[in-house]
Enzyme design. Structure first.
Site, PDB file in Angstrom:
ATOM      1  N   TYR A 107      -7.691   7.557  20.927  1.00 22.03           N
ATOM      2  CA  TYR A 107      -9.039   7.191  20.315  1.00 22.03           C
ATOM      3  C   TYR A 107      -9.142   5.725  20.076  1.00 22.03           C
ATOM      4  O   TYR A 107     -10.035   5.261  19.396  1.00 22.03           O
ATOM      5  CB  TYR A 107      -9.076   7.914  19.024  1.00 22.03           C
ATOM      6  CG  TYR A 107      -9.219   9.331  19.169  1.00 22.03           C
ATOM      7  CD1 TYR A 107     -10.532  10.091  18.853  1.00 22.03           C
ATOM      8  CD2 TYR A 107      -8.212  10.409  19.413  1.00 22.03           C
ATOM      9  CE1 TYR A 107     -10.400  11.381  19.183  1.00 22.03           C
ATOM     10  CE2 TYR A 107      -8.244  11.853  19.810  1.00 22.03           C
ATOM     11  CZ  TYR A 107      -9.574  12.273  19.479  1.00 22.03           C
ATOM     12  OH  TYR A 107      -9.584  13.383  19.803  1.00 22.03           O
TER      13      TYR A 107
ATOM     14  N   GLN B 252       0.806  -1.266   0.262  1.00 21.46           N
ATOM     15  CA  GLN B 252       0.051   0.233   0.052  1.00 21.46           C
ATOM     16  C   GLN B 252       0.764   1.368  -0.083  1.00 21.46           C
ATOM     17  O   GLN B 252       0.347   2.295  -0.044  1.00 21.46           O
ATOM     18  CB  GLN B 252      -0.887   0.001   1.323  1.00 21.46           C
ATOM     19  CG  GLN B 252      -1.802  -1.110   1.378  1.00 21.46           C
ATOM     20  CD  GLN B 252      -2.714  -1.351   2.731  1.00 21.46           C
ATOM     21  OE1 GLN B 252      -2.580  -0.536   3.399  1.00 21.46           O
ATOM     22  NE2 GLN B 252      -3.495  -2.449   2.599  1.00 21.46           N
TER      23      GLN B 252
ATOM     24  N   TYR C  80     -11.131  -9.305  10.766  1.00 26.21           N
ATOM     25  CA  TYR C  80     -11.390 -10.018   9.377  1.00 26.21           C
ATOM     26  C   TYR C  80     -11.912 -11.267   9.405  1.00 26.21           C
ATOM     27  O   TYR C  80     -12.662 -11.794   8.752  1.00 26.21           O
ATOM     28  CB  TYR C  80     -10.217  -9.808   8.248  1.00 26.21           C
ATOM     29  CG  TYR C  80     -10.041  -8.255   7.939  1.00 26.21           C
ATOM     30  CD1 TYR C  80     -11.109  -7.451   7.175  1.00 26.21           C
ATOM     31  CD2 TYR C  80      -8.793  -7.826   8.290  1.00 26.21           C
ATOM     32  CE1 TYR C  80     -10.717  -6.073   7.129  1.00 26.21           C
ATOM     33  CE2 TYR C  80      -8.653  -6.239   7.909  1.00 26.21           C
ATOM     34  CZ  TYR C  80      -9.482  -5.686   7.353  1.00 26.21           C
ATOM     35  OH  TYR C  80      -9.260  -4.314   7.204  1.00 26.21           O
TER      36      TYR C  80
ATOM     37  N   HIS D 135      -0.700   0.055   5.660  1.00 24.48           N
ATOM     38  CA  HIS D 135      -1.275   0.731   6.650  1.00 24.48           C
ATOM     39  C   HIS D 135      -0.044   2.161   6.989  1.00 24.48           C
ATOM     40  O   HIS D 135       0.318   2.317   7.891  1.00 24.48           O
ATOM     41  CB  HIS D 135      -1.579   0.548   7.797  1.00 24.48           C
ATOM     42  CG  HIS D 135      -2.987  -0.438   7.838  1.00 24.48           C
ATOM     43  ND1 HIS D 135      -3.484  -1.255   8.885  1.00 24.48           N
ATOM     44  CD2 HIS D 135      -3.460  -1.076   6.776  1.00 24.48           C
ATOM     45  CE1 HIS D 135      -4.295  -1.888   8.410  1.00 24.48           C
ATOM     46  NE2 HIS D 135      -4.191  -1.924   7.172  1.00 24.48           N
TER      47      HIS D 135
ATOM     48  N   GLU E 173     -13.943   5.221  11.191  1.00 27.02           N
ATOM     49  CA  GLU E 173     -14.098   6.203  12.182  1.00 27.02           C
ATOM     50  C   GLU E 173     -13.836   7.781  11.500  1.00 27.02           C
ATOM     51  O   GLU E 173     -12.914   7.843  10.981  1.00 27.02           O
ATOM     52  CB  GLU E 173     -13.279   6.028  13.416  1.00 27.02           C
ATOM     53  CG  GLU E 173     -13.733   4.728  14.179  1.00 27.02           C
ATOM     54  CD  GLU E 173     -13.001   5.047  15.518  1.00 27.02           C
ATOM     55  OE1 GLU E 173     -13.024   4.047  16.252  1.00 27.02           O
ATOM     56  OE2 GLU E 173     -12.247   5.978  15.879  1.00 27.02           O
TER      57      GLU E 173
END
Length: 332
Positions: free
Chosen positions: A217, A51, A228, A114, A207
């Site tokens: 958070y 990614q 998953y 990520h 979120e």
């Protein structure tokens, strides 16, 4: 525009031109007629792995005079890959000069997951940067560690120094950190009250947050999603003491990309938040009342994965598609 290679971020240069990043590592100028420039030269080495790659791009609030641009990217370092942010001067002939990193994530990881990340330069000379948890999963990795920049909102000055009013300055913790406990923030925008971010949850639990200084958070201790494979996140709690609640969450997910508060010439949308969706795809519009989400609309559900969004002064919206196109759309 068409023919882009996995575009990730878009930012206005003025006079109808836009900067667009391509994840494999190229930065291009898209002109008002839809033509696309040759790659801008002078970028640092980019790790286009998983990614990762060349990610977001933003323009200085004083670009007309200083020609400064900012970007985020996956940077190869000893031990693996990190999320980094850089700035440089965009010359009229399509070169970047004075290139320097202003943030390099601590604790490299070898996987390609990520990275985050969005970047927003502010009028006061500070810069917001969002990072991801680097694919640590429900074991959390370093997301809850205040000495690591994984899964954090970062705030630095444009030269890479740390603002004196950051929450961890003078106390334990990495002084670049603004907030913690985030999973993978691929959207950020300035709206009512300051910075807003949006992050990918796991299976459920995307979120929308309005990160406040020094607050936590919750990821991966609490989540509105599940793994998953179907197991609980942490102990299966959606909330807990010491953790901030999201402003809004999705289950099932929208897999959010970039976002922007609408300030164009279409009064019914003023103040609404437009969010790029990767899965199931399309554009999500949220309406607010006193900081609370009171309505949601799904649009452009037939165009595929939208990676980023940009609002034009004339009321139209540009959407950046993973498939390599930029569409100009108008409110109906």
């Amino acid at each position: 525009a068409d023919g882009l290679d996995r575009p990730w971020g878009i930012a206005p240069l003025g006079q109808g031109q836009f900067l667009v990043t391509e994840r494999p590592g190229d930065l291009r100028v898209v002109n008002a007629d839809g033509s696309v420039s040759r790659p801008v030269s002078g970028l640092p080495e980019v790790a286009a792995s998983g990614q990762g790659g060349l990610l977001d791009v933003a323009v200085s609030t004083r670009f007309a005079s200083d020609r400064t641009i900012f970007w985020t990217y996956a940077k190869p370092v000893r031990g693996g890959l990190v999320t980094a942010a850089a700035r440089g001067t965009l010359m009229a002939d399509g070169r970047l000069t004075n290139v320097v990193d202003i943030f390099v994530q601590s604790d490299p990881a070898r996987n390609g997951r990520h990275f985050g990340s969005r970047i927003i330069p502010m009028e006061d000379g500070t810069v917001w940067i969002t990072t991801g948890d680097r694919g640590a999963g429900d074991n959390g990795g370093l997301v809850q560690d205040i000495n690591s920049t994984h899964g954090k909102v970062i705030r630095v000055n444009a030269d890479g120094t740390v603002p004196a009013d950051n929450p961890f300055v003078g106390r334990e913790g990495d002084d670049q950190i603004w907030s913690l406990g985030h999973r993978n923030m691929q959207g950020a925008a300035i709206g009512p009250g300051g910075l807003w971010t949006i992050e990918h949850g796991p299976r459920g639990g995307d979120e929308l947050n309005q990160p406040q200084a020094g607050l936590n958070y919750g990821w991966p201790v609490v989540s509105y999603g599940i793994n998953y494979r179907g197991s609980d996140i942490g102990e299966g709690a959606a909330r807990g003491d010491g953790f901030e609640e999201p402003v809004y969450y999705w289950d099932p997910v929208i897999a959010p990309g970039g976002m922007m508060f609408y300030d164009g010439a279409h009064p019914p949308w003023q103040g609404d938040l437009l969010i790029a969706s990767l899965n199931p795809g399309g554009l999500v519009r949220l309406k607010f009342d006193d900081g609370r989400v009171v309505g949601e609309e799904r649009m452009l559900t037939d165009v595929g994965r939208i990676r980023d969004v940009e609002v034009l002064d004339d009321g139209a919206v540009l959407v950046l598609l993973d498939a390599g196109q930029i569409l100009r759309v108008e409110p109906n």
